[in-house]
Design a protein around this motif. Structure first.
Motif, mmCIF file in Angstrom:
data_model
loop_
_atom_site.group_PDB
_atom_site.id
_atom_site.type_symbol
_atom_site.label_atom_id
_atom_site.label_comp_id
_atom_site.label_asym_id
_atom_site.label_seq_id
_atom_site.Cartn_x
_atom_site.Cartn_y
_atom_site.Cartn_z
ATOM 1 N N ARG A 1 6.316 11.596 13.665
ATOM 2 C CA ARG A 1 6.888 12.479 12.640
ATOM 3 C C ARG A 1 6.196 13.832 12.756
ATOM 4 O O ARG A 1 4.982 13.886 12.944
ATOM 5 C CB ARG A 1 6.622 11.897 11.245
ATOM 6 C CG ARG A 1 7.875 11.567 10.486
ATOM 7 C CD ARG A 1 7.600 10.766 9.248
ATOM 8 N NE ARG A 1 6.598 11.335 8.368
ATOM 9 C CZ ARG A 1 6.070 10.673 7.339
ATOM 10 N NH1 ARG A 1 6.455 9.447 7.073
ATOM 11 N NH2 ARG A 1 5.165 11.239 6.582
ATOM 12 N N ALA B 1 -4.271 10.131 11.675
ATOM 13 C CA ALA B 1 -3.173 9.208 11.373
ATOM 14 C C ALA B 1 -3.357 7.914 12.158
ATOM 15 O O ALA B 1 -3.029 6.824 11.672
ATOM 16 C CB ALA B 1 -1.834 9.857 11.701
ATOM 17 N N ALA C 1 -5.891 5.911 10.291
ATOM 18 C CA ALA C 1 -5.292 5.201 9.158
ATOM 19 C C ALA C 1 -4.508 3.978 9.636
ATOM 20 O O ALA C 1 -4.571 2.900 9.030
ATOM 21 C CB ALA C 1 -4.386 6.146 8.370
ATOM 22 N N ASP D 1 5.306 15.981 10.568
ATOM 23 C CA ASP D 1 4.253 16.298 9.596
ATOM 24 C C ASP D 1 2.987 15.469 9.819
ATOM 25 O O ASP D 1 2.011 15.615 9.077
ATOM 26 C CB ASP D 1 4.766 16.160 8.156
ATOM 27 C CG ASP D 1 5.273 14.769 7.837
ATOM 28 O OD1 ASP D 1 5.460 13.968 8.773
ATOM 29 O OD2 ASP D 1 5.505 14.485 6.647
ATOM 30 N N LEU D 2 2.969 14.600 10.835
ATOM 31 C CA LEU D 2 1.759 13.829 11.128
ATOM 32 C C LEU D 2 1.037 14.352 12.367
ATOM 33 O O LEU D 2 0.087 13.744 12.851
ATOM 34 C CB LEU D 2 2.105 12.348 11.319
ATOM 35 C CG LEU D 2 2.803 11.675 10.134
ATOM 36 C CD1 LEU D 2 3.037 10.203 10.433
ATOM 37 C CD2 LEU D 2 1.974 11.825 8.857
ATOM 38 N N ALA E 1 4.009 5.715 2.743
ATOM 39 C CA ALA E 1 4.146 7.166 2.888
ATOM 40 C C ALA E 1 4.065 7.584 4.363
ATOM 41 O O ALA E 1 4.776 8.477 4.801
ATOM 42 C CB ALA E 1 3.061 7.881 2.070
ATOM 43 N N LEU E 2 3.183 6.916 5.113
ATOM 44 C CA LEU E 2 3.068 7.253 6.530
ATOM 45 C C LEU E 2 4.223 6.664 7.336
ATOM 46 O O LEU E 2 4.465 7.084 8.460
ATOM 47 C CB LEU E 2 1.740 6.728 7.100
ATOM 48 C CG LEU E 2 0.477 7.529 6.798
ATOM 49 C CD1 LEU E 2 -0.742 6.827 7.393
ATOM 50 C CD2 LEU E 2 0.578 8.936 7.358
ATOM 51 N N SER F 1 0.829 -1.191 0.000
ATOM 52 C CA SER F 1 0.000 0.000 0.000
ATOM 53 C C SER F 1 0.876 1.258 0.000
ATOM 54 O O SER F 1 1.654 1.475 0.917
ATOM 55 C CB SER F 1 -0.888 -0.014 1.242
ATOM 56 O OG SER F 1 -1.296 1.296 1.552
ATOM 57 N N PRO F 2 0.755 2.096 -1.032
ATOM 58 C CA PRO F 2 1.567 3.325 -1.083
ATOM 59 C C PRO F 2 1.333 4.217 0.130
ATOM 60 O O PRO F 2 2.269 4.832 0.639
ATOM 61 C CB PRO F 2 1.089 4.012 -2.364
ATOM 62 C CG PRO F 2 0.531 2.910 -3.210
ATOM 63 C CD PRO F 2 -0.059 1.920 -2.243
ATOM 64 N N HIS F 3 0.092 4.287 0.621
ATOM 65 C CA HIS F 3 -0.182 5.162 1.752
ATOM 66 C C HIS F 3 0.515 4.690 3.020
ATOM 67 O O HIS F 3 1.011 5.482 3.816
ATOM 68 C CB HIS F 3 -1.683 5.289 1.994
ATOM 69 C CG HIS F 3 -2.001 6.317 3.034
ATOM 70 N ND1 HIS F 3 -1.717 7.645 2.858
ATOM 71 C CD2 HIS F 3 -2.525 6.217 4.274
ATOM 72 C CE1 HIS F 3 -2.073 8.315 3.935
ATOM 73 N NE2 HIS F 3 -2.559 7.474 4.819
ATOM 74 N N HIS G 1 -5.397 0.124 8.780
ATOM 75 C CA HIS G 1 -4.391 -0.678 8.092
ATOM 76 C C HIS G 1 -4.011 -1.937 8.869
ATOM 77 O O HIS G 1 -3.875 -3.015 8.288
ATOM 78 C CB HIS G 1 -3.156 0.188 7.829
ATOM 79 C CG HIS G 1 -2.339 -0.317 6.689
ATOM 80 N ND1 HIS G 1 -2.724 -0.151 5.380
ATOM 81 C CD2 HIS G 1 -1.191 -1.029 6.660
ATOM 82 C CE1 HIS G 1 -1.829 -0.731 4.594
ATOM 83 N NE2 HIS G 1 -0.894 -1.267 5.340
#
Lengths: 139, 163
Positions: free
Chosen positions: B44, B60, B63, B46-47, B24-25, B19-21, B67
């Motif tokens: 992080r 986040a 997500a 930015d989260l 990315a996370l 999964s790209p997401h 996941h």
């Protein structure tokens, strides 16, 4: 730009995670539409491809927070207590929109419903229901 | 017709993330066994959700929980197949601690022909002090009848739930 539009920009601009998703919002009077342009890092299922369910949940959650903040003129973010997300359709690699409706707002708790759609508003892709704890207004 | 692909053993499937997401996370694999999976979302900047508090955004964590539930379903299934979240309910008990990453563990406790049922919880410092819990249902073989790239078509059928 109206006060609430500035407030909305400031609010979303101050949430690093909203910037990470690439989310923005537009106001028509007191009606807010949240906008999530498609980006490759939002994909969950690369075969179809489809946007990750967690991204949609997060997008709608921030939509709800922003709507409450605008209506209440809050300077501190409300906090989610519980959310329930229903996934109706696969989220295609397109721009996603969302609108939040505040069903009840009391002194401490807000009940909010959010609908997200892509090409056709009448065919929502995901729904969210949630309760949010309001933070005391700061002077 | 069988559009499933039988590659890794169930216990290994939790490691397998396309999964790209998720990449990315920055989700990290912690452990997996049949019907169980644990992932970590490292902290992080930015989260962050609320810059005043400096903690990872509720979204986040949403997500991550979605996941990790999917991973638990994958390890519970006898063969690799496509899955998609049908519904996800999350209770947020408390905010994460500033600057800390978040762990999440999921258990897929029932699989039927079409649906998998999952429970999950997320914590930062101590597993017995969760910051959020989740209950989810997933569709199994959610891509059935749809070819890869089906969502790219101009008039793509959007009848299946999302992933």
């Amino acid at each position: 730009m109206s006060d609430s539009a500035e407030q909305l920009d400031a609010l979303l601009g101050r949430i690093p995670y909203a910037r990470y998703l690439g989310m923005r919002a537009e106001l028509a009077g007191d009606e807010m539409t949240a906008i999530l342009p498609f980006a490759p890092h939002l994909v969950g299922n690369p075969a179809l491809p489809a946007i990750h369910g967690g991204v949609l949940g997060a997008f709608m959650e921030i939509t709800a927070l922003a709507q409450i903040s605008i209506m209440q003129g809050l300077t501190r973010q409300p906090r989610p207590i519980d959310i329930s997300v229903e996934y109706l359709r696969s989220a295609r690699p397109l721009t996603t929109y969302a609108r939040a409706e505040i069903r009840k707002i009391g002194r401490r708790i807000a009940n909010v419903h959010v609908e997200a759609w892509q090409e056709t508003r009448a065919n929502p892709i995901t729904l969210l229901r949630g309760h949010f704890l309001l933070s005391p207004k700061e002077d | 017709m069988n559009n499933s692909v039988d590659i890794p053993a169930p216990s290994e499937r939790g490691r397998f993330d396309w999964s790209p997401h998720s990449r990315a996370l920055g989700f990290e694999f912690v452990s997996a066994e049949k019907a169980f999976a644990t992932l970590k979302l490292p902290f992080r900047d930015d989260l962050v959700g609320d810059p005043d508090a400096g903690v990872i955004a509720g979204g986040a964590v949403t997500a991550l929980l979605d996941h990790v539930c999917g991973h638990a379903v994958m390890t519970a299934l006898d063969a690799m197949t496509s899955i998609a979240t049908l519904d996800l309910r999350i209770d947020y008990m408390r905010a994460a601690e500033p600057g800390l990453g978040v762990y999440a563990e999921a258990h897929c406790y029932k699989v039927t022909r079409s649906i998998a049922f999952v429970r999950a919880s997320a914590w930062d410092r101590d597993k017995s002090d969760p910051l959020a819990t989740a209950q989810a249902a997933f569709m199994v073989n959610s891509d059935a009848g749809r070819r890869p790239g089906a969502n790219l078509a101009q008039n793509a059928s959007t009848e299946g739930p999302s992933s």
